[in-house]
Design an enzyme around this catalytic site. Structure first.
Site, short mmCIF file in Angstrom:
data_model
loop_
_atom_site.label_atom_id
_atom_site.label_comp_id
_atom_site.label_asym_id
_atom_site.label_seq_id
_atom_site.Cartn_x
_atom_site.Cartn_y
_atom_site.Cartn_z
N HIS A 34 15.05 21.22 14.86
CA HIS A 34 16.11 20.30 14.65
C HIS A 34 17.24 20.08 15.61
O HIS A 34 17.99 20.59 16.08
CB HIS A 34 17.20 20.93 13.28
CG HIS A 34 17.44 22.49 12.97
ND1 HIS A 34 18.79 22.64 13.82
CD2 HIS A 34 17.06 23.67 12.93
CE1 HIS A 34 19.21 23.98 13.70
NE2 HIS A 34 17.99 24.80 12.71
N GLY A 36 20.10 20.72 15.41
CA GLY A 36 21.43 22.04 15.96
C GLY A 36 20.27 22.17 17.01
O GLY A 36 20.90 22.86 18.48
N HIS A 37 19.69 22.59 17.02
CA HIS A 37 18.66 23.12 18.50
C HIS A 37 18.42 21.92 19.59
O HIS A 37 19.11 22.81 21.08
CB HIS A 37 17.02 23.60 18.30
CG HIS A 37 17.16 24.38 16.98
ND1 HIS A 37 16.46 24.04 16.13
CD2 HIS A 37 16.82 25.55 17.97
CE1 HIS A 37 15.76 25.08 15.01
NE2 HIS A 37 16.34 26.18 16.47
N ASP A 150 24.90 30.52 14.33
CA ASP A 150 24.57 31.98 14.30
C ASP A 150 25.65 32.72 15.16
O ASP A 150 25.39 33.32 16.27
CB ASP A 150 22.90 32.18 15.19
CG ASP A 150 21.72 31.74 14.26
OD1 ASP A 150 21.66 31.68 12.58
OD2 ASP A 150 21.43 30.79 14.97
N SER A 185 19.66 24.14 9.79
CA SER A 185 18.80 25.40 9.91
C SER A 185 17.16 25.48 9.57
O SER A 185 16.68 24.58 8.83
CB SER A 185 19.50 26.40 8.82
OG SER A 185 18.37 28.02 8.31
#
Lengths: 283, 283
Positions: A34, A36-37, A150, A185
């Site tokens: 997503h 974020g990655h 995380d 997430s």
């Protein structure tokens, strides 16, 4: 972009590139990529000549009753995204090549691994630390990119990198959020409509804590009580933990002092467990 | 020859050499070098362009009641021997630089670490595995040289190298012995005259076992009984273990089959614990 499944082949190829002096960035993922990655990948592309992304749903970090089997897998889309981001190598190992028969070696970051998420997910960070050591040995990156979402994972990996003398720089990138604040997430897709709506309570809880601290509240328990109240109004939310901890040791603190703290929480919606955190600096 | 105490400095220097394509050999030691160590160093010099020897009495691999403090230290002589053998780098870290305050990360090779010497030395191989991972990350050798005398250690390190994807070849060199068969060990200097004389019983026990097997004996317990008898005649010898085990799993075997086995034993003379072993192949 090359997709490589064999660790030794990848190691050989990357060693050659590294010998020619090219800096290497590495983004380890479980796939189901997503934004974020992608923010990690983009930063890696910006900082390095060669970028490696691993996609591996690491069985060692899932508990027996957890969602290993149904963890979202969108390999085709993931590879497309990597290609678009100009990733050079995607490492795509099988479970068996990572953990062959007779596999016996585990990396334990004591203390840090048993706090916060480690309480309800015993063994999770043992699996994370172990696979990260393996991946670092296969890829041998100069820079490793992790996400702030995380946070416990990134603190544990920083610790093991320092403790085990891995010559790699760990870069932690900010949490990417939906418009309403929900942290991205891969597990968000599990949420039904009602749960998705209620899930913004994690972000709201963190904002509440931050605002209380900004207004002078220093008592950790009082802040936690207020968050509990807030989450209590959500019908489907079940608190796993709400914690205000020391940023290095992850131990609970009673009073928030000038050094700041980490506010972290985990909340379950049905079977879906979500986490989020804020770093509070310069109080 | 350069003597280097700082891990990061060593890592930087060696990285440069490795990038220029020079193969690197590494011999980790606890110092108190004897001809056993020198055979590893000489082989490393023969095989590689660059040779690194570490001298570090690793506290993590000593139990609380063990001989960490009085473990023999002959640094000046050790450095002289390394120089004579044309070692390029000696890595000489302090305890504090290897295990700074807050150190938390440990590498566990499960199963293998709890057998044989692991029974009377719990935690020993956790310390060995941990320091070896650290040293491999600092030195990043192509070839790692270990001695057959510490057979369990070499089996555990081979396992962790494979499990954790370290791109290094492990080479195990034969045990070097005194004229009367006693395996060289830095701990032999602890023995008094009587103990030194009796200590040959380890070698004699292994020969007895080998000869029994050559004459057709296949029952492990019978061989062990005969060794017990032999050692029983030595007044100062106290058996820690005598074991006939599978070479890969280190699990006890009942019958010796064509695949061969490992015969290993540990015997105490006063406070000094000696080990030795024979590999039995092609029965």
């Amino acid at each position: 972009m090359k997709v490589i499944r064999d660790p030794e082949k990848l190691n050989r190829l990357l060693k050659r590139l590294s010998r020619s002096g090219k800096s290497m960035g590495f983004v380890p993922t479980l796939g189901a990529l997503h934004l974020g990655h992608l923010s990690l990948i983009k930063q890696a592309v910006k900082d390095n000549k060669v970028v490696v992304v691993s996609i591996f749903v690491n069985p060692a970090q899932f508990g027996k009753s957890e969602d290993l089997k149904k963890y979202p897998r969108f390999l085709k889309k993931d590879l497309e995204l990597c290609r678009k981001c100009q990733v050079d190598f995607v490492f795509l190992p099988s479970d068996l090549i990572m953990y062959p028969q007779g596999y016996s070696t585990f990396v334990d970051v004591k203390g840090l691994s048993s706090r916060l998420c480690g309480v309800t997910r015993p063994g999770h960070f043992l699996g994370v630390a172990t696979v990260v050591v393996k991946l670092l040995n296969i890829v041998k990156p100069d820079n490793l990119y992790l996400g702030q979402k995380d946070v416990q994972q990134s603190i544990i990996i920083k610790r093991l990198v320092e403790d085990l003398n891995f010559p790699v720089k760990v870069k932690v990138m900010p949490t990417v959020r939906e418009d309403d604040g929900l942290a991205l997430s891969s597990r968000n897709i599990y949420l039904n409509k009602q749960q998705r709506k209620e899930a913004t309570v994690l972000f709201k809880s963190l904002w509440l804590a931050k605002s209380l601290i900004q207004h002078g509240q220093r008592d950790a328990q009082r802040i936690i009580s207020r968050i509990k109240q807030l989450i209590g109004h959500k019908k489907q939310a079940k608190i796993d933990y709400i914690a205000i901890v020391n940023l290095k040791s992850l131990e609970n603190i009673k009073k928030i002092n000038q050094q700041g703290c980490l506010i972290a929480l985990a909340v379950k919606f049905g079977k879906t467990r979500l986490i989020d955190n804020f770093l509070i600096n310069n109080v």
